[in-house]
Design a protein around this motif. Sequence first.
Motif, PDB file in Angstrom:
ATOM      1  N   VAL A 168      77.120 -10.513  35.075  1.00  0.00           N
ATOM      2  CA  VAL A 168      76.462  -9.206  35.096  1.00  0.00           C
ATOM      3  C   VAL A 168      77.293  -8.210  34.293  1.00  0.00           C
ATOM      4  CG1 VAL A 168      75.567  -7.329  36.538  1.00  0.00           C
ATOM      5  CG2 VAL A 168      75.530  -9.667  37.402  1.00  0.00           C
ATOM      6  N   LEU A 169      76.614  -7.403  33.501  1.00  0.00           N
ATOM      7  CA  LEU A 169      77.225  -6.271  32.802  1.00  0.00           C
ATOM      8  C   LEU A 169      76.657  -4.985  33.356  1.00  0.00           C
ATOM      9  CD1 LEU A 169      78.692  -4.749  30.450  1.00  0.00           C
ATOM     10  CD2 LEU A 169      76.639  -5.210  29.063  1.00  0.00           C
ATOM     11  N   PHE A 170      77.530  -4.115  33.881  1.00  0.00           N
ATOM     12  CA  PHE A 170      77.146  -2.751  34.231  1.00  0.00           C
ATOM     13  C   PHE A 170      77.595  -1.856  33.081  1.00  0.00           C
ATOM     14  CE2 PHE A 170      77.438  -4.689  38.455  1.00  0.00           C
ATOM     15  CZ  PHE A 170      76.301  -4.203  39.073  1.00  0.00           C
ATOM     16  N   GLU A 171      76.644  -1.381  32.278  1.00  0.00           N
ATOM     17  CA  GLU A 171      76.994  -0.562  31.121  1.00  0.00           C
ATOM     18  C   GLU A 171      76.827   0.903  31.515  1.00  0.00           C
ATOM     19  OE1 GLU A 171      78.300   1.154  28.467  1.00  0.00           O
ATOM     20  OE2 GLU A 171      76.165   1.670  28.307  1.00  0.00           O
ATOM     21  N   CYS A 172      77.969   1.601  31.623  1.00  0.00           N
ATOM     22  CA  CYS A 172      77.966   2.959  32.181  1.00  0.00           C
ATOM     23  C   CYS A 172      78.293   4.040  31.157  1.00  0.00           C
ATOM     24  CB  CYS A 172      78.976   3.046  33.332  1.00  0.00           C
ATOM     25  SG  CYS A 172      78.686   1.855  34.665  1.00  0.00           S
ATOM     26  N   SER A 173      78.488   3.664  29.897  1.00  0.00           N
ATOM     27  CA  SER A 173      78.890   4.647  28.895  1.00  0.00           C
ATOM     28  C   SER A 173      77.720   5.243  28.128  1.00  0.00           C
ATOM     29  CB  SER A 173      79.859   4.010  27.897  1.00  0.00           C
ATOM     30  OG  SER A 173      79.192   3.069  27.061  1.00  0.00           O
ATOM     31  N   GLY A 174      76.639   4.494  28.000  1.00  0.00           N
ATOM     32  CA  GLY A 174      75.549   4.930  27.142  1.00  0.00           C
ATOM     33  C   GLY A 174      75.851   4.775  25.666  1.00  0.00           C
ATOM     34  N   ALA A 177      77.789   0.560  21.024  1.00  0.00           N
ATOM     35  CA  ALA A 177      78.842  -0.434  20.769  1.00  0.00           C
ATOM     36  C   ALA A 177      79.244  -1.149  22.049  1.00  0.00           C
ATOM     37  CB  ALA A 177      80.050   0.231  20.127  1.00  0.00           C
ATOM     38  N   ALA A 178      79.325  -0.407  23.164  1.00  0.00           N
ATOM     39  CA  ALA A 178      79.700  -1.020  24.441  1.00  0.00           C
ATOM     40  C   ALA A 178      78.609  -1.962  24.926  1.00  0.00           C
ATOM     41  CB  ALA A 178      79.966   0.063  25.485  1.00  0.00           C
TER      42      ALA A 178
END
Length: 275
Positions: A168-174, A177-178
Amino acid sequence: MRIALARGGICGSDLHDYNHGGFGAVRLREPMILGHEVSGHIREIGPGVRGFAPGDLVAVSPSRPCGACPECLRGLPNHCLNMRFYGSAMPFPHIQGAFCEEIVASAGQCVRAEGLGPEQAAMAGPMLGAEVLVTGCGPIGLLTIMAARRADPEALAPHAAGKGRLDVLFECSGAEAALCAGIATLRPRGVVVQLGLSGDMRLPMMQITVREIELRGAFRFHEEFAVAIDLMRAGLIAADNLVTHAFPLQDFAEAFATTNDRTRAMKVQLTFGAA
């Protein structure tokens, strides 16, 4: 209930509105009071209200769904078609925010926060056994890490996660690139939970399709608000450690300038008369 505010946290969406007049396609089209992460003390309760008393410290949820639209009836109040979320420029006229000395809120929005300080109670909004990666370590990212550790202390992947091995990836930056780099770390049929918002992003559709990656958006919250307060009251999440600065309401310009400086600030809060 009439509530005298004590603390109000400056969120990333507040920054977008303050600095740029909105984000993505959402633009301010009229003056709007900001703020949706707030806590305060009850000054007065209306007839029929039970379970609260004047003087109680409460965390106030900004989520105000109608309860009657098709999405609410499907059990998705965070996607209410008539949502009146504090400080939202999505509808027009805009929904005014909660950075005020006093607000009137329904009992259903409020969660008693005995045992917490106002600074902790105002952090409930940002909160939430596979191996996970979290990108974007602002307040939302760090609270996601705390929640993941609470669920499973072994769940978090090392900083240098290997390619194609995580669940799982929690992408919290918006940040695009991340997101793209994080997708590369997922195993086939891994899950992306996109939490950060900063506008539209390009996606690596070849990777997503060939490896059958599931992409989920996570927008706002509703019933999770009370869960966050319960976790903090039980001492399972220490959100007050994320508050680096507090400024009186009249010093809002300095507060926003400090929030903009990510080398100095994590979570900046405004203090009100009831603090």
